[in-house]
Enzyme design. Structure first.
Site, PDB file in Angstrom:
ATOM      1  N   GLY A  51       0.852  -1.189   0.000  1.00 21.61           N
ATOM      2  CA  GLY A  51       0.000   0.000   0.000  1.00 21.61           C
ATOM      3  C   GLY A  51       0.885   1.235   0.000  1.00 21.61           C
ATOM      4  O   GLY A  51       1.632   1.462  -0.950  1.00 21.61           O
ATOM      5  N   CYS A 408      16.713 -16.520   4.060  1.00 25.98           N
ATOM      6  CA  CYS A 408      16.437 -17.911   4.417  1.00 25.98           C
ATOM      7  C   CYS A 408      16.008 -17.986   5.867  1.00 25.98           C
ATOM      8  O   CYS A 408      16.433 -17.194   6.691  1.00 25.98           O
ATOM      9  CB  CYS A 408      17.600 -18.839   4.093  1.00 25.98           C
ATOM     10  SG  CYS A 408      18.858 -18.949   5.300  1.00 25.98           S
TER      11      CYS A 408
HETATM   12  P1  NAD Z   1       1.183  -3.749  -2.776  1.00 27.23           P
HETATM   13  O1  NAD Z   1       0.378  -2.577  -2.375  1.00 27.23           O
HETATM   14  O2  NAD Z   1       2.556  -3.579  -3.321  1.00 27.23           O
HETATM   15  O3  NAD Z   1       0.360  -4.650  -3.808  1.00 27.23           O
HETATM   16  C1  NAD Z   1      -1.008  -4.927  -3.668  1.00 27.23           C
HETATM   17  C2  NAD Z   1      -1.541  -5.254  -5.063  1.00 27.23           C
HETATM   18  O4  NAD Z   1      -2.935  -5.584  -4.996  1.00 27.23           O
HETATM   19  C3  NAD Z   1      -1.419  -4.092  -6.023  1.00 27.23           C
HETATM   20  O5  NAD Z   1      -0.636  -4.490  -7.113  1.00 27.23           O
HETATM   21  C4  NAD Z   1      -2.857  -3.757  -6.405  1.00 27.23           C
HETATM   22  O6  NAD Z   1      -2.983  -3.327  -7.729  1.00 27.23           O
HETATM   23  C5  NAD Z   1      -3.546  -5.090  -6.177  1.00 27.23           C
HETATM   24  N1  NAD Z   1      -4.991  -4.970  -5.938  1.00 27.23           N
HETATM   25  C6  NAD Z   1      -5.630  -4.106  -5.101  1.00 27.23           C
HETATM   26  N2  NAD Z   1      -6.948  -4.320  -5.129  1.00 27.23           N
HETATM   27  C7  NAD Z   1      -7.165  -5.334  -5.987  1.00 27.23           C
HETATM   28  C8  NAD Z   1      -8.317  -6.031  -6.403  1.00 27.23           C
HETATM   29  N3  NAD Z   1      -9.531  -5.700  -5.960  1.00 27.23           N
HETATM   30  N4  NAD Z   1      -8.175  -7.052  -7.298  1.00 27.23           N
HETATM   31  C9  NAD Z   1      -6.956  -7.398  -7.779  1.00 27.23           C
HETATM   32  N5  NAD Z   1      -5.815  -6.775  -7.407  1.00 27.23           N
HETATM   33  C10 NAD Z   1      -5.924  -5.753  -6.510  1.00 27.23           C
HETATM   34  O7  NAD Z   1       1.211  -4.669  -1.457  1.00 27.23           O
HETATM   35  P2  NAD Z   1       2.125  -5.945  -1.123  1.00 27.23           P
HETATM   36  O8  NAD Z   1       3.428  -5.479  -0.593  1.00 27.23           O
HETATM   37  O9  NAD Z   1       2.113  -6.892  -2.262  1.00 27.23           O
HETATM   38  O10 NAD Z   1       1.300  -6.553   0.102  1.00 27.23           O
HETATM   39  C11 NAD Z   1       0.005  -7.101  -0.131  1.00 27.23           C
HETATM   40  C12 NAD Z   1      -0.708  -7.367   1.181  1.00 27.23           C
HETATM   41  O11 NAD Z   1      -0.071  -8.413   1.902  1.00 27.23           O
HETATM   42  C13 NAD Z   1      -0.720  -6.162   2.110  1.00 27.23           C
HETATM   43  O12 NAD Z   1      -1.950  -6.094   2.785  1.00 27.23           O
HETATM   44  C14 NAD Z   1       0.389  -6.452   3.065  1.00 27.23           C
HETATM   45  O13 NAD Z   1       0.244  -5.786   4.281  1.00 27.23           O
HETATM   46  C15 NAD Z   1       0.269  -7.965   3.195  1.00 27.23           C
HETATM   47  N6  NAD Z   1       1.540  -8.616   3.540  1.00 27.23           N
HETATM   48  C16 NAD Z   1       1.505  -9.920   3.925  1.00 27.23           C
HETATM   49  C17 NAD Z   1       2.683 -10.580   4.239  1.00 27.23           C
HETATM   50  C18 NAD Z   1       2.702 -12.018   4.632  1.00 27.23           C
HETATM   51  O14 NAD Z   1       3.747 -12.569   4.902  1.00 27.23           O
HETATM   52  N7  NAD Z   1       1.611 -12.697   4.660  1.00 27.23           N
HETATM   53  C19 NAD Z   1       3.889  -9.919   4.168  1.00 27.23           C
HETATM   54  C20 NAD Z   1       3.895  -8.615   3.730  1.00 27.23           C
HETATM   55  C21 NAD Z   1       2.725  -7.991   3.400  1.00 27.23           C
END
Ligand code: NAD
Length: 554
Positions: A51, A408
């Protein structure tokens, strides 16, 4: 990059210092690396990933941080408050060179409305996890975690691999973009829905995704053929997940595995509501943020309802750490939490042993330095075939973004041992410059996040955030090079508090002692936190490793 910011982000490499010591140099190079155009998602806005996860509050603050780091003495500590440098104090040589607090808001006020108000006034920025703490390494930073998650899922549900299965997910951003690669590494087929075509293109350029299409029919056809043939394939499907999932259900397509990694943690700047082009979404966000958030949350509710329905029809479904279930629940979707989060489902046993996303970066800029450290892993940890397979796969499949780096998952004991070896290699000249060692905040003992890392803790301590505070404090005392404490990373405002640490191996004896301390206390906090919650594996690990826990039971 805009003309006025172009040139401010410089990739410093080699052995010549631009600062008064390697610790300051490391912070400077990592700040620059976070914003390198090959690394950050929107560097022109200082946005790194997740975000609006930023590296500095604004360009003026960025300039002041760079200037401060260049002038910082070896016995001084720079303080950063939500991306702005606010003080330099004399400390001592073994103290952190930088202390960072990002996005922290008093609990009763800790929501997006307060944040946006403060952000608008220029008083705050969103630090996410590794964005504001300067240890983001591009999509590689999450790819092993994602691989570990899918590999464990495969083990639990399909035998050893994901071969012959289709995984459906959405969001191919900075972190989410790791999903297609992790699925194909585990032998499976992946359809990744992404609303922004430039993001798909970036994943294809960096070989995280194989092919793209804007046709749902074609995506399904390609996926089913690959599934039948048992070959690994990843497909970027252009579209909005809130529209495409119901459409798939209507066509009778149910994936084997289902998750999501859109930026749902941020309904205003992350998630794109259904029925809108990116341009229309940007206009509405600007013109009427309340209406935007309303539509965004309604779309997430629809998205989660479709996930629940696919789960009911057989898809193994899990939340991948973006808080989408919470938003859907708040919107009235009763069954939003019927599918589990990835930590309780697949990752927690690793946390019990202090394992988590450990990473290191070659400050020289020379990929050969990383190759040499890879060889150390293969030699020193040869008993761990899973880890060694990971390193071999990473060498083959992962393209570096910015400074060469490696991730890793290492646990308690392993991290300190490896850190010392790296420091020795820097001292002997085997590596051409110091190495920065750090980790994600998403780690075993550094987060309180009831919908993610600490979901469904055995003793019900999900929301207790004393643990990450203790983590930050003990790492600062031990002499980490920089330590950070953030709020709202991963799952958004009000839902998480977490700490980061980074330490430099510059080859000195002082660094060796700091590394030994910090790379012991840091994963140690993970073991302790889980032992305190009553996990047998953590209790056993604490006993085996001789970690002193005054009231250890079991
Ligand atoms: P980012 O903002 O770089 O990417 C999010 C993507 O989702 C964007 O490319 C956007 O265009 C797309 N998107 C938004 N709404 C959409 C929709 N309705 N349909 C399809 N695509 C859509 O974020 P990121 O760094 O990739 O992180 C994604 C999420 O994962 C965040 O909420 C982040 O906090 C979370 N996250 C999870 C972990 C984990 O280990 N599980 C780690 C880091 C981040």
């Amino acid at each position: 990059m805009k003309a006025d910011t172009l040139g401010k982000v410089v990739q410093y490499t080699g052995t010549k210092l631009n600062t008064k010591g390697w610790q300051q140099e490391a912070a400077l190079r990592m700040l620059m690396n976070n914003l390198h155009p090959d690394v950050a998602e929107h560097p022109e806005d200082l946005v790194v990933y997740g975000g609006i996860g930023k590296a500095a509050r604004n360009w003026e603050s960025f300039d002041a941080i760079v200037h401060s780091l260049k002038e910082l003495e070896n016995d001084e500590t720079l303080l950063i408050q939500s991306g702005k440098p606010v003080a330099i104090f004399k400390s001592h040589t073994n103290a952190p060179r930088v202390l960072i607090a990002n996005s922290n808001i008093v609990p009763a006020f800790a929501n997006w409305d307060t944040f946006h108000e403060l952000d608008k006034k220029g008083l705050m920025m969103y630090g996410q996890m590794t964005a504001g703490s300067w240890i983001y390494i591009g999509s590689q930073g999450i790819v092993q975690g994602t691989y570990e998650t899918f590999a464990e899922l495969a083990k639990q549900h399909f035998g050893e691999s994901l071969q012959g299965t289709i995984t459906l997910t959405a969001g191919l951003g900075g972190m989410g973009g790791a999903q297609p690669l992790a699925v194909t590494m585990a032998g499976g087929v992946c359809i990744g829905i992404e609303v922004d075509e430039t993001r798909i293109d970036r994943r294809i350029e960096t070989r995280y995704t194989d092919v793209k299409t804007d046709s749902l029919d074609e995506a399904i056809r390609l996926a089913e053929k690959a599934k039948q043939d048992g070959v690994a394939l990843s497909i970027g499907l252009l579209g909005n997940a809130a529209e495409i999932l119901p459409e798939m259900i209507a066509r009778g397509f149910i994936p084997d595995v289902l998750t999501d990694q859109t930026s749902a943690h941020d309904p205003l700047n992350g998630y794109i509501p259904e029925g809108m082009t990116l341009e229309v979404a940007a206009e509405l966000r600007h013109a009427d943020s309340e209406e935007y958030v309303k539509r965004s949350k309604a779309s997430m509710a629809k998205h989660v309802s479709a996930m629940v329905e696919m789960m009911d029809r057989g898809a193994i479904t899990f939340d991948y750490g973006n808080n989408i279930r919470q938003v859907a629940k708040d919107e009235g979707i009763e069954r939003a939490f019927d599918f589990p989060g990835f930590v309780p489902a697949y990752i927690r046993p690793q946390f019990c042993e202090g394992k988590g996303p450990f990473r290191w970066v070659a400050l020289s800029g020379d990929p050969e330095d990383i190759r040499k450290t890879d060889e150390v892993i293969l030699r020193e940890f040869s008993y761990n075939t899973h880890l060694c397979n990971w390193i071999k796969m990473a060498q083959e499949k992962i393209q570096f973004q910015g400074l060469p780096s490696r991730i890793c998952w290492l646990g308690y004991g392993e991290r300190a041992r490896f850190g010392k070896i790296i420091n020795d290699m820097v001292a002997s000249g085997e590596l051409s410059a110091p190495i920065v060692i750090g980790r994600d905040h998403l780690d075993s003992g550094s987060v309180a996040s009831p919908n993610r890392e600490t979901e469904a803790m055995k003793d019900g301590s999900d929301a207790v955030s004393d643990w990450p505070i203790l983590n930050a404090m003990i790492n600062a005392v031990g002499g980490a090079t920089w330590v950070s404490f953030h709020h709202g990373g991963g799952v958004g405002m009000g839902y998480s508090q977490h700490a980061g640490m980074v330490i430099v191996a510059d080859g000195t004896k002082d660094a060796e002692a700091r590394i030994e301390r910090v790379l012991t206390t840091d994963p140690g906090m993970g073991v302790v936190r889980h032992a305190d919650a009553g996990y047998d594996l953590a209790i056993q690990t604490a006993r085996d490793k001789g970690i002193k826990i005054p009231m250890l039971k079991g």
